[in-house]
Design a protein around this motif. Structure first.
Motif, PDB file in Angstrom:
ATOM      1  N   PRO A   3     -22.438 -10.820 -48.142  1.00  0.00           N
ATOM      2  CA  PRO A   3     -23.050 -11.963 -47.465  1.00  0.00           C
ATOM      3  C   PRO A   3     -24.154 -11.574 -46.497  1.00  0.00           C
ATOM      4  CG  PRO A   3     -20.883 -11.494 -46.554  1.00  0.00           C
ATOM      5  CD  PRO A   3     -21.045 -10.619 -47.750  1.00  0.00           C
ATOM      6  N   TYR A   4     -24.169 -10.317 -46.040  1.00  0.00           N
ATOM      7  CA  TYR A   4     -25.161  -9.882 -45.050  1.00  0.00           C
ATOM      8  C   TYR A   4     -25.939  -8.678 -45.559  1.00  0.00           C
ATOM      9  CZ  TYR A   4     -22.266 -12.715 -41.943  1.00  0.00           C
ATOM     10  OH  TYR A   4     -21.553 -13.750 -41.376  1.00  0.00           O
ATOM     11  N   THR A   5     -27.222  -8.643 -45.208  1.00  0.00           N
ATOM     12  CA  THR A   5     -28.045  -7.469 -45.446  1.00  0.00           C
ATOM     13  C   THR A   5     -28.638  -7.037 -44.122  1.00  0.00           C
ATOM     14  OG1 THR A   5     -28.606  -8.142 -47.709  1.00  0.00           O
ATOM     15  CG2 THR A   5     -30.045  -6.523 -46.655  1.00  0.00           C
ATOM     16  N   LEU A  22     -18.694  -6.489 -37.895  1.00  0.00           N
ATOM     17  CA  LEU A  22     -18.531  -6.831 -39.311  1.00  0.00           C
ATOM     18  C   LEU A  22     -17.360  -6.078 -39.932  1.00  0.00           C
ATOM     19  CD1 LEU A  22     -22.265  -6.950 -40.468  1.00  0.00           C
ATOM     20  CD2 LEU A  22     -20.691  -8.884 -40.283  1.00  0.00           C
ATOM     21  N   GLN A  27     -15.793  -7.927 -43.148  1.00  0.00           N
ATOM     22  CA  GLN A  27     -16.979  -8.360 -43.872  1.00  0.00           C
ATOM     23  C   GLN A  27     -17.672  -7.182 -44.563  1.00  0.00           C
ATOM     24  OE1 GLN A  27     -17.965 -11.765 -44.014  1.00  0.00           O
ATOM     25  NE2 GLN A  27     -15.878 -11.822 -43.212  1.00  0.00           N
ATOM     26  N   TRP A  29     -21.320  -5.690 -46.072  1.00  0.00           N
ATOM     27  CA  TRP A  29     -22.751  -5.867 -45.859  1.00  0.00           C
ATOM     28  C   TRP A  29     -23.508  -4.783 -46.607  1.00  0.00           C
ATOM     29  CZ3 TRP A  29     -19.521  -3.690 -42.245  1.00  0.00           C
ATOM     30  CH2 TRP A  29     -19.869  -2.453 -41.724  1.00  0.00           C
ATOM     31  N   VAL A  56     -31.471  -8.927 -39.969  1.00  0.00           N
ATOM     32  CA  VAL A  56     -30.278  -9.286 -40.730  1.00  0.00           C
ATOM     33  C   VAL A  56     -30.549 -10.544 -41.528  1.00  0.00           C
ATOM     34  CG1 VAL A  56     -27.908 -10.158 -40.561  1.00  0.00           C
ATOM     35  CG2 VAL A  56     -28.580  -8.151 -39.246  1.00  0.00           C
ATOM     36  N   GLN A  57     -30.198 -10.488 -42.790  1.00  0.00           N
ATOM     37  CA  GLN A  57     -30.336 -11.655 -43.662  1.00  0.00           C
ATOM     38  C   GLN A  57     -28.952 -12.182 -44.006  1.00  0.00           C
ATOM     39  OE1 GLN A  57     -32.997 -11.158 -46.926  1.00  0.00           O
ATOM     40  NE2 GLN A  57     -32.563 -13.164 -47.825  1.00  0.00           N
ATOM     41  N   ASP A  58     -28.770 -13.476 -43.788  1.00  0.00           N
ATOM     42  CA  ASP A  58     -27.534 -14.175 -44.121  1.00  0.00           C
ATOM     43  C   ASP A  58     -27.926 -15.347 -45.012  1.00  0.00           C
ATOM     44  OD1 ASP A  58     -25.166 -15.536 -44.299  1.00  0.00           O
ATOM     45  OD2 ASP A  58     -24.994 -16.015 -42.159  1.00  0.00           O
ATOM     46  N   HIS A  72     -24.978 -15.044 -33.673  1.00  0.00           N
ATOM     47  CA  HIS A  72     -24.838 -15.682 -34.983  1.00  0.00           C
ATOM     48  C   HIS A  72     -23.550 -15.236 -35.666  1.00  0.00           C
ATOM     49  CE1 HIS A  72     -25.914 -17.316 -38.898  1.00  0.00           C
ATOM     50  NE2 HIS A  72     -25.755 -16.119 -39.433  1.00  0.00           N
ATOM     51  N   LEU A  73     -23.289 -13.939 -35.635  1.00  0.00           N
ATOM     52  CA  LEU A  73     -22.053 -13.420 -36.236  1.00  0.00           C
ATOM     53  C   LEU A  73     -20.828 -13.942 -35.490  1.00  0.00           C
ATOM     54  CD1 LEU A  73     -23.109  -9.719 -36.936  1.00  0.00           C
ATOM     55  CD2 LEU A  73     -22.990 -11.612 -38.577  1.00  0.00           C
ATOM     56  N   ASN A  76     -20.174 -17.345 -36.753  1.00  0.00           N
ATOM     57  CA  ASN A  76     -19.701 -17.313 -38.138  1.00  0.00           C
ATOM     58  C   ASN A  76     -18.242 -16.868 -38.264  1.00  0.00           C
ATOM     59  OD1 ASN A  76     -22.165 -18.136 -39.077  1.00  0.00           O
ATOM     60  ND2 ASN A  76     -22.638 -16.252 -40.203  1.00  0.00           N
TER      61      ASN A  76
END
Length: 208
Positions: A3-5, A22, A27, A29, A56-58, A72-73, A76
Motif C-alpha cells: 500500500p505504501y511506496t 509501518l 504494514q 511497503w 511517500v505514495q499511498d 497521515h500514517l 490511517n
C-alpha cells in the motif's frame, strides 16, 4: 503491490520513524532507493513539492515532509489518539521530538567535530522533558493509553542518541523503560533485528 511506496536515500534519516511505525503496524511497503548522485542531477527533486525527500505514495496520494507523512500514517492506522484532545497533545509531543531531531541533525552535519562533547553534556536537559511526560503517563506511552506516531518518532530519536552516547538514558528511567517496551513489541522487534534495518547507516555523512 504494497500500500505504501517510500522514496528516499539509503539511510535511516528522515524515514526512520515511519519505517518503525509501518513495521509495528504490520504494514508492507516498497522502497525506492535514490543514490545521492542521482538526486543531485535535479530531475527527481523537481518533482517534489518542496524539493526534498522522503516522499511517500499511498495510492494516488503523494506526500513529502516527514512529519506530515507520520501524521497521515497515524490517521490511517489508529495511532493518533482516542479523541481530538489526545491528537493535539500528540502533535505537541511530536513537535518536541522534532526540536530534538533538529538539534541532533545540526550536530551531525555541522558541529560533530567541535560540538559533540557539549551536546552530550546538554542532552539530559533536553531529554528530561520527555522523561517527565512519560513518568506521569502510566501507560508507558507519550499520550493516552495506546501507541501514537509520536512514540515511534521519539523511539527513533532515542535509538540514534544511544548510538551517539550509550549511557544517555541511564539516569532517565522512564525513557529507558519506554525504549525497552517499544523495542520489545513483536513486529517492531523483528524489524529492529532485521538486516533491512541494520544495514542502513543512521545519517548520510557516516557520522553517528
Amino acid at each position: 503491490m504494497p500500500p505504501y511506496t517510500i522514496t528516499y536515500f539509503a539511510v535511516r534519516g528522515r524515514c526512520g520513524a515511519m519505517r518503525l511505525m509501518l513495521s509495528d503496524q504490520g504494514q508492507e511497503w516498497k522502497e525506492v532507493t535514490v543514490p545521492f548522485e542521482e538526486w543531485t542531477k535535479g530531475d527527481l527533486k523537481a518533482t517534489c513539492v518542496f524539493g526534498q525527500l522522503p516522499k511517500v505514495q499511498d495510492g494516488d496520494l503523494v506526500l513529502v515532509q516527514s512529519n506530515a507523512i507520520l501524521r497521515h500514517l497515524g490517521r490511517n492506522h489508529d495511532a493518533y489518539g482516542s479523541n481530538n484532545k489526545e491528537a493535539s497533545q500528540i502533535d505537541m509531543m511530536n513537535d518536541g521530538v522534532e526540536d530534538l531531531r533538529l538539534k541532533y541533525g545540526k550536530l551531525i552535519y555541522q558541529e560533530y567535530d567541535t560540538g559533540k562533547d557539549q551536546y552530550i553534556k546538554d542532552l539530559s536537559g533536553h531529554l528530561s522533558k520527555f522523561e517527565a511526560v512519560l513518568a506521569k503517563n502510566k501507560s508507558g506511552f507519550l499520550v493516552g493509553s495506546k501507541v501514537s506516531f509520536a512514540d515511534y518518532s521519539l523511539l527513533e530519536v532515542l535509538l540514534n542518541h544511544q548510538v551517539l552516547c550509550p549511557t544517555c538514558l541511564d539516569a532517565l528511567p522512564a525513557l529507558k523503560a519506554f525504549v525497552a517496551m517499544m523495542s520489545a513489541r513483536p513486529k517492531l522487534k523483528a524489524f529492529l533485528d532485521s538486516d533491512d534495518f541494520k544495514k542502513l547507516p543512521i545519517n548520510g555523512n557516516g557520522k553517528q
